[in-house]
Design an enzyme around this catalytic site. Sequence first.
Site, PDB file in Angstrom:
ATOM      1  N   GLY A  51       0.870  -0.989   0.008  1.00  0.00           N
ATOM      2  CA  GLY A  51       0.006   0.019   0.209  1.00  0.00           C
ATOM      3  C   GLY A  51       0.762   1.262   0.017  1.00  0.00           C
ATOM      4  O   GLY A  51       0.332   2.327   0.034  1.00  0.00           O
ATOM      5  N   HIS A  52       2.156   1.105  -0.103  1.00  0.00           N
ATOM      6  CA  HIS A  52       2.943   2.270   0.133  1.00  0.00           C
ATOM      7  C   HIS A  52       4.201   2.311  -1.245  1.00  0.00           C
ATOM      8  O   HIS A  52       5.196   1.909  -0.420  1.00  0.00           O
ATOM      9  CB  HIS A  52       3.711   2.550   1.667  1.00  0.00           C
ATOM     10  CG  HIS A  52       3.973   3.802   1.862  1.00  0.00           C
ATOM     11  ND1 HIS A  52       5.226   4.182   1.600  1.00  0.00           N
ATOM     12  CD2 HIS A  52       3.509   4.806   2.624  1.00  0.00           C
ATOM     13  CE1 HIS A  52       5.777   5.461   2.183  1.00  0.00           C
ATOM     14  NE2 HIS A  52       4.100   5.987   2.640  1.00  0.00           N
ATOM     15  N   PHE A  53       4.135   2.644  -1.976  1.00  0.00           N
ATOM     16  CA  PHE A  53       2.819   3.059  -2.746  1.00  0.00           C
ATOM     17  C   PHE A  53       2.807   1.894  -4.099  1.00  0.00           C
ATOM     18  O   PHE A  53       3.706   1.562  -4.616  1.00  0.00           O
ATOM     19  CB  PHE A  53       2.898   4.463  -3.355  1.00  0.00           C
ATOM     20  CG  PHE A  53       3.162   5.545  -2.266  1.00  0.00           C
ATOM     21  CD1 PHE A  53       1.966   5.860  -1.649  1.00  0.00           C
ATOM     22  CD2 PHE A  53       4.552   6.086  -2.096  1.00  0.00           C
ATOM     23  CE1 PHE A  53       2.151   6.908  -0.789  1.00  0.00           C
ATOM     24  CE2 PHE A  53       4.421   6.986  -1.162  1.00  0.00           C
ATOM     25  CZ  PHE A  53       3.386   7.399  -0.484  1.00  0.00           C
TER      26      PHE A  53
END
Length: 145
Positions: A51-53
């Site tokens: 999720g990052h990124f």
Amino acid sequence: MEINMLGIKEIMEIIPHRAPFLLIDRIEELNPGISAVGYKAVSYGEPFFLGHFPQEPVMPGVLIVEALAQTGAVAILSLEENKGKTAYFAAINNVRFKKKVVPGDVLKLECEIIKSKGPLGVGRAFASVDGEPAVSAELTFMVQK
């Protein structure tokens, strides 16, 4: 007494962190109560990259700071009187993020204990990749049972 090379097993005997939150792969220099130098090989398989990124994987800066804190914790908790204790954050000051850390990078993590009185202490910490500064910070900790 300076100690060379601690692997993951020896690190886990000193600090309580475990996967996926253990952020040091090895310690190459350890001077108990004074300093430690460790390394983290940053892999695309790290869970935070989901999720990052997703379009441009970057290691979260706060996790680099945590890796530095864990390196400092190895230094302070390797003292005989601190065995079995935990080092908690008390403050984080003067943090500077200077370089993105991405999959394939190897983070060099350095922490020098610059003040220590009773259960409180301060570490001066630096993370770098290939000799280029990535993060610097002053980390205050409290050692407790």
